[in-house]
Design a protein around this motif. Structure first.
Motif, PDB file in Angstrom:
ATOM      1  N   ARG A   1      15.756  -3.080  -3.603  1.00 12.10           N
ATOM      2  CA  ARG A   1      14.447  -2.480  -3.912  1.00 12.10           C
ATOM      3  C   ARG A   1      13.667  -2.098  -2.660  1.00 12.10           C
ATOM      4  NH1 ARG A   1      12.686  -2.923  -9.336  1.00 12.10           N
ATOM      5  NH2 ARG A   1      10.599  -2.337  -8.740  1.00 12.10           N
TER       6      ARG A   1
ATOM      7  N   GLY B   1      12.962   0.717   3.090  1.00 13.04           N
ATOM      8  CA  GLY B   1      11.943   0.183   3.994  1.00 13.04           C
ATOM      9  C   GLY B   1      12.561  -0.503   5.201  1.00 13.04           C
TER      10      GLY B   1
ATOM     11  N   ARG C   1      13.099  12.132   4.147  1.00 17.53           N
ATOM     12  CA  ARG C   1      14.194  11.146   4.252  1.00 17.53           C
ATOM     13  C   ARG C   1      15.150  11.509   5.378  1.00 17.53           C
ATOM     14  NH1 ARG C   1      15.299  10.027  -2.080  1.00 17.53           N
ATOM     15  NH2 ARG C   1      13.886   8.271  -2.304  1.00 17.53           N
TER      16      ARG C   1
ATOM     17  N   SER D   1       6.013   4.770   8.491  1.00  5.56           N
ATOM     18  CA  SER D   1       6.288   5.655   7.356  1.00  5.56           C
ATOM     19  C   SER D   1       6.058   4.931   6.035  1.00  5.56           C
ATOM     20  CB  SER D   1       7.739   6.154   7.422  1.00  5.56           C
ATOM     21  OG  SER D   1       8.624   5.059   7.546  1.00  5.56           O
TER      22      SER D   1
ATOM     23  N   GLU E   1       7.667   3.013  -3.199  1.00  3.62           N
ATOM     24  CA  GLU E   1       7.581   1.548  -3.289  1.00  3.62           C
ATOM     25  C   GLU E   1       8.788   0.838  -2.678  1.00  3.62           C
ATOM     26  OE1 GLU E   1       9.314   2.904  -7.216  1.00  3.62           O
ATOM     27  OE2 GLU E   1       7.817   3.593  -5.807  1.00  3.62           O
ATOM     28  N   SER E   2       9.874   1.595  -2.386  1.00  4.17           N
ATOM     29  CA  SER E   2      11.023   0.949  -1.739  1.00  4.17           C
ATOM     30  C   SER E   2      10.702   0.587  -0.283  1.00  4.17           C
ATOM     31  CB  SER E   2      12.244   1.854  -1.804  1.00  4.17           C
ATOM     32  OG  SER E   2      12.085   2.965  -0.959  1.00  4.17           O
ATOM     33  N   PHE E   3       9.527   0.971   0.190  1.00  6.19           N
ATOM     34  CA  PHE E   3       9.117   0.568   1.532  1.00  6.19           C
ATOM     35  C   PHE E   3       8.311  -0.733   1.487  1.00  6.19           C
ATOM     36  CE2 PHE E   3       9.732   4.196   4.611  1.00  6.19           C
ATOM     37  CZ  PHE E   3      10.652   4.844   3.810  1.00  6.19           C
ATOM     38  N   LEU E   4       8.034  -1.209   0.271  1.00  8.37           N
ATOM     39  CA  LEU E   4       7.271  -2.449   0.115  1.00  8.37           C
ATOM     40  C   LEU E   4       8.205  -3.608  -0.207  1.00  8.37           C
ATOM     41  CD1 LEU E   4       4.439  -1.017  -2.145  1.00  8.37           C
ATOM     42  CD2 LEU E   4       4.171  -1.733   0.237  1.00  8.37           C
ATOM     43  N   MET E   5       7.725  -4.818  -0.004  1.00 11.26           N
ATOM     44  CA  MET E   5       8.475  -5.988  -0.445  1.00 11.26           C
ATOM     45  C   MET E   5       7.615  -6.681  -1.498  1.00 11.26           C
ATOM     46  SD  MET E   5       9.884  -6.960   3.238  1.00 11.26           S
ATOM     47  CE  MET E   5      11.221  -5.987   3.931  1.00 11.26           C
TER      48      MET E   5
ATOM     49  N   PHE F   1       7.771  -9.120  -3.388  1.00  9.48           N
ATOM     50  CA  PHE F   1       7.653 -10.574  -3.551  1.00  9.48           C
ATOM     51  C   PHE F   1       6.782 -11.214  -2.464  1.00  9.48           C
ATOM     52  CE2 PHE F   1      11.419  -9.468  -1.180  1.00  9.48           C
ATOM     53  CZ  PHE F   1      11.379 -10.302  -0.080  1.00  9.48           C
TER      54      PHE F   1
ATOM     55  N   THR G   1       2.853 -11.428  -0.522  1.00  9.27           N
ATOM     56  CA  THR G   1       1.440 -11.105  -0.712  1.00  9.27           C
ATOM     57  C   THR G   1       1.083 -10.002   0.291  1.00  9.27           C
ATOM     58  OG1 THR G   1       0.711 -12.721   0.906  1.00  9.27           O
ATOM     59  CG2 THR G   1       0.903 -13.494  -1.367  1.00  9.27           C
TER      60      THR G   1
ATOM     61  N   TYR H   1       3.005  -9.420   3.855  1.00 10.71           N
ATOM     62  CA  TYR H   1       3.728  -8.169   4.132  1.00 10.71           C
ATOM     63  C   TYR H   1       3.228  -7.523   5.421  1.00 10.71           C
ATOM     64  CZ  TYR H   1       5.440  -3.415   3.572  1.00 10.71           C
ATOM     65  OH  TYR H   1       6.038  -2.205   3.786  1.00 10.71           O
TER      66      TYR H   1
ATOM     67  N   LEU I   1       0.994 -11.199  -5.532  1.00 10.09           N
ATOM     68  CA  LEU I   1       2.143 -10.573  -4.882  1.00 10.09           C
ATOM     69  C   LEU I   1       1.984  -9.057  -4.995  1.00 10.09           C
ATOM     70  CD1 LEU I   1       5.127 -12.740  -6.166  1.00 10.09           C
ATOM     71  CD2 LEU I   1       3.677 -13.097  -4.182  1.00 10.09           C
TER      72      LEU I   1
ATOM     73  N   ARG J   1       3.944  -6.870  -6.031  1.00  8.21           N
ATOM     74  CA  ARG J   1       4.452  -6.321  -7.294  1.00  8.21           C
ATOM     75  C   ARG J   1       3.463  -6.526  -8.447  1.00  8.21           C
ATOM     76  NH1 ARG J   1       9.021 -10.538  -7.284  1.00  8.21           N
ATOM     77  NH2 ARG J   1       8.106 -12.320  -8.325  1.00  8.21           N
ATOM     78  N   GLU J   2       2.463  -7.389  -8.218  1.00  9.84           N
ATOM     79  CA  GLU J   2       1.456  -7.609  -9.263  1.00  9.84           C
ATOM     80  C   GLU J   2       0.241  -6.704  -9.097  1.00  9.84           C
ATOM     81  OE1 GLU J   2       2.758 -12.284  -9.590  1.00  9.84           O
ATOM     82  OE2 GLU J   2       0.905 -11.734  -8.573  1.00  9.84           O
TER      83      GLU J   2
ATOM     84  N   GLY K   1       1.185  -0.065   1.476  1.00 15.22           N
ATOM     85  CA  GLY K   1       2.288   0.604   2.166  1.00 15.22           C
ATOM     86  C   GLY K   1       1.782   1.587   3.213  1.00 15.22           C
TER      87      GLY K   1
ATOM     88  N   ALA L   1       0.372  -0.319   6.167  1.00  9.33           N
ATOM     89  CA  ALA L   1       1.465  -0.893   6.962  1.00  9.33           C
ATOM     90  C   ALA L   1       2.085   0.160   7.880  1.00  9.33           C
ATOM     91  CB  ALA L   1       2.534  -1.473   6.039  1.00  9.33           C
TER      92      ALA L   1
END
Lengths: 503, 233
Positions: free
Chosen positions: A343, A347, B46, B78, B82-86, B88, B90, B94, B131, B133-134, B144, B147
């Motif tokens: 996922r 990143g 990309r 960059s 959302e694939s640039f976020l983690m 799980f 907070t 992050y 988190l 994701r919440e 993101g 960051a």
């Protein structure tokens, strides 16, 4: 506007399910994998068929004075309990996505009925028949009336269905109350040990009685089996209906755990990445279960293996004990590494992190897990089998040095995404492909075969095993570079595979 | 940071996703990448970030091919999706993690974040314990984007940063981007469907259509109406 008719609903759902199946199998494997799988399936089919059709030749070896039907009757209940356990571990919950249909004018009971019926299309409902059908044709049907032999076969089919729907019920229950899994497992292990060690063979007595009654056209046992089947099928339908009304998304705050600890900056990027991996494991449902599963292998499972009498294949058992006692997490969690990161893989690629740093942290985690599990299971060895301490110690080095590398070789080829936070069921083997099962052969077979080969000269063998582990452990930097280079080559194809989760 | 694309060709099967014979971006320039859905904007970004391999051609950042070096990553921030976020982690975890991989100490990260505090979702109380994701999609996007910005990169790449943000946040983001460009001289590539915002922030607009660059011009007072005319025709 009216809902669409039941028949049209089923036609629509069948068409979409067929498309899903075709499109998932077409892209999944290469030709070699298909050939290997084909050979394995043909072999298993042949074996089960021969075992069923010529069962008398096998049963005469172990139970020379008993009729084949009586022998099978004795083990039927235990067999279906084992099948239930196998399903629980390995059966995929059908990945039919119901949510796209929920807002459409389709009746929910039609969706549930279709889901329940289509879920029966699993290999776990096919391979038992490869044994039972030829067995029934050869031994049951000729010896009994049409009615009694038909009842016997119907009971087999109903028990298969009961284990199928029972598994769905258990998964649904555990999806709501995951913590129930551990006491349930403990209870199961205790019951199995008591039944085995008490010498009563309670399961086989009940099984033999029930199926003998069915063969004499007794209605009670057959009625009982019918009842169990219908109760479990209805129960799982009700649970599914509830799921449709209240989705199972696990992203609510209640299911997430918060662990606040920071890794000091002096541990550098490796420390940060290790911290990240531990948080990933702990805060996401699916990887967290792998963690507990590994702990179970190193504790409860170990107790069963060490407590059982090993008349045959002692060396194989010793090898498996050694492999799983300290290498459980590497074998379970490790094989899906990088898929766990699917996922956020883009990143990682776009950020200031090198593959060398990522691989170094992951290898370190796997190596440390071997040490931690070694320490956790050490008291069990001292208590139950002190003579196996030397095996445990040798395998610590083997697992940390060799198993971790073999697992990383597999993991660095992962292309399938794993949705770590939204697991809809307890054991949903997302991210797994045939190569994960096949890879178990080069990972688990060599050390167990080696244990057989050196059983007469165990110490020399174990010194060799631990030595190659130690040498490999000392070559961690070399392995890190090797995997970093491999990942650099494969990063585009991995990223492309992992991005599929968003589609 | 200077960005250069030479003879870039990217195909998906028989479909040409991007075909760019030559495109350059000079240090300190802010370019807006606009185009219809499927025009090749995300593929463009990309490729620049080396997340995709071109079938042909080369992309360089300050003269270094992106596929052969990783040195550019330390100077690049960059956020594409959302694939640039983690999910799980907070928000604070992050951002601290991102800071640490760019060589920031804990205190330095917090100081660097001060300039973007008004744009970030709350990080105290219950919100701070959430988190990523919440969070709502808008709030997680803000995390993101921050960051990518707070490390004060030489090159900033954002994919549709204004989408799914509330109007005040869109205005704050514009301010943050312009401040970053003024204070740090950051080169930026920003893809967007919002013609108004993108013409306000960017010094140049590149229009993509079916994988080809059809317009590549400095922004002027007439750019917005020209783009509106182009897309409505």
């Amino acid at each position: 506007m009216n809902s669409i008719r039941g028949l049209d609903t089923y036609r629509l759902l069948i068409r979409n399910q067929w498309r899903t199946m075709r499109r998932s199998t077409r892209s999944g494997h290469n030709l070699f994998m298909w050939i290997v799988l084909g050979v394995m399936v043909a072999y298993a089919t042949f074996t089960l068929f021969v075992l069923g059709f010529f069962f008398d030749r096998f049963s005469i070896i172990l139970f020379p004075s008993e009729e084949p039907v009586l022998v099978v009757n004795k083990f039927l209940l235990a067999g279906f309990l084992s099948l239930f356990f196998i399903r629980f571990l390995f059966q995929k919950t059908p990945r039919m996505i119901l949510s796209p249909y929920l807002h459409l004018p389709i009746k929910k009971r039609h969706l549930v009925a279709f889901f329940q019926a289509s879920s029966l299309l699993t290999i776990h409902n096919i391979y038992p028949l490869l044994f039972f059908i030829p067995f029934w044709m050869r031994f049951v049907r000729p010896e009994h009336t049409v009615i009694s032999s038909s009842l016997w076969l119907a009971s087999i089919l109903l028990l298969m269905g009961a284990s199928h729907y029972g598994n769905l019920v258990l998964r649904s229950l555990l999806a709501r109350r995951a913590a129930w899994f551990y006491p349930l497992m403990a209870l199961l292990v205790v019951v199995a040990i008591v039944d085995e060690t008490s010498g009563q063979g309670l399961t086989s007595t009940i099984s033999a009685y029930m199926f003998a009654q069915i063969l004499s056209e007794g209605a009670l046992s057959f009625g009982l089996i019918c009842g169990v089947f219908f109760i479990l099928a209805a129960w799982s339908s009700i649970m599914l209906m509830r799921t449709l009304r209240k989705p199972l998304a696990s992203s609510s705050g209640a299911t997430t755990k918060r662990t606040k600890f920071r890794v000091p900056a002096r541990y550098g990027i490796t420390g940060q990445l290790l911290h990240l991996e531990i948080l990933l494991m702990w805060r996401n449902r699916r990887p967290r279960h792998y963690l507990f599963l590994s702990l179970m292998f190193s504790t409860m499972y170990l107790v069963v293996m060490m407590a059982s009498e090993r008349v045959y294949g002692g060396a194989i058992f010793d090898g498996l004990i050694g492999l799983f006692a300290s290498g459980g997490l590497a074998l379970n969690y490790g094989q899906l590494m990088f898929s766990w990161d699917s996922r956020h893989f883009d990143g990682i690629l776009a950020r200031n992190i090198t593959f060398k740093q990522v691989v170094h942290a992951k290898l370190l985690l796997l190596q440390l897990s071997c040490l931690v599990l070694f320490v956790i299971s050490l008291p069990l060895f001292l208590w139950f089998k002190p003579e196996l301490l030397v095996v445990h110690f040798a395998f610590l080095f083997y697992n940390a040095g060799i198993t971790t590398i073999l697992v990383m070789e597999l993991a660095s080829r992962n292309l399938s995404p794993v949705d770590i936070s939204q697991s809809g069921s307890f054991f949903n083997y997302e991210g797994f492909s045939a190569k994960h099962w096949l890879w178990f052969i080069p990972t688990a077979l060599p050390p167990t075969l080696f244990m057989i080969a050196v059983q007469d000269n165990l110490i020399v063998g174990l010194v060799f095993l631990s030595s190659i582990g130690l040498v490999s452990l000392l070559a961690t930097d070399m392995w890190t570079n090797y995997f970093a280079n491999a990942l650099t080559r494969r990063k585009y194809i991995m990223a492309e595979g992992f991005r599929k989760h968003a589609r | 940071m200077r960005v250069e694309l030479t003879d870039i060709l990217k195909r998906y099967g028989k479909t040409t996703a991007l075909n760019v014979p030559k495109w350059t971006l000079d240090e300190g320039e802010i370019v807006g990448l606009v185009g219809s859905n499927g025009a090749g904007k995300t593929t463009f970004l990309r490729l620049v970030l080396d997340l995709l391999q071109p079938d042909y051609g080369e992309i360089t950042l300050d003269g270094q091919p992106v596929s052969k070096s990783v040195d550019w990553k330390v100077r690049t921030g960059s956020y594409l999706d959302e694939s640039f976020l983690m999910g799980f982690l907070t928000i604070s975890e992050y951002l601290q993690f991102t800071g640490s991989i760019y060589g920031f100490q804990n205190g330095t990260t917090e100081r660097a974040l001060e300039s973007f505090a008004s744009f970030l979702p709350p990080r105290t109380g219950d919100d701070g314990n959430k988190l990523i994701r919440e969070l709502s999609s808008g709030n997680s996007k803000k995390v993101g984007i921050v960051a990518a910005m707070f490390i004060r990169p030489g090159l900033l790449i954002l994919d549709e940063p204004f989408a799914s943000l509330d109007p005040p946040s869109q205005i704050r983001l514009k301010r943050c981007l312009l401040t970053l460009a003024r204070e740090s001289g950051t080169t930026m590539i920003i893809s967007s469907h919002d013609l108004g915002h993108v013409t306000e922030v960017c010094s140049r607009i590149t229009v993509l259509d079916e994988g080809h660059i059809v317009k590549n011009e400095k922004t002027s007072s007439a750019t917005l109406s020209e783009l509106q005319t182009y897309f409505s025709s």
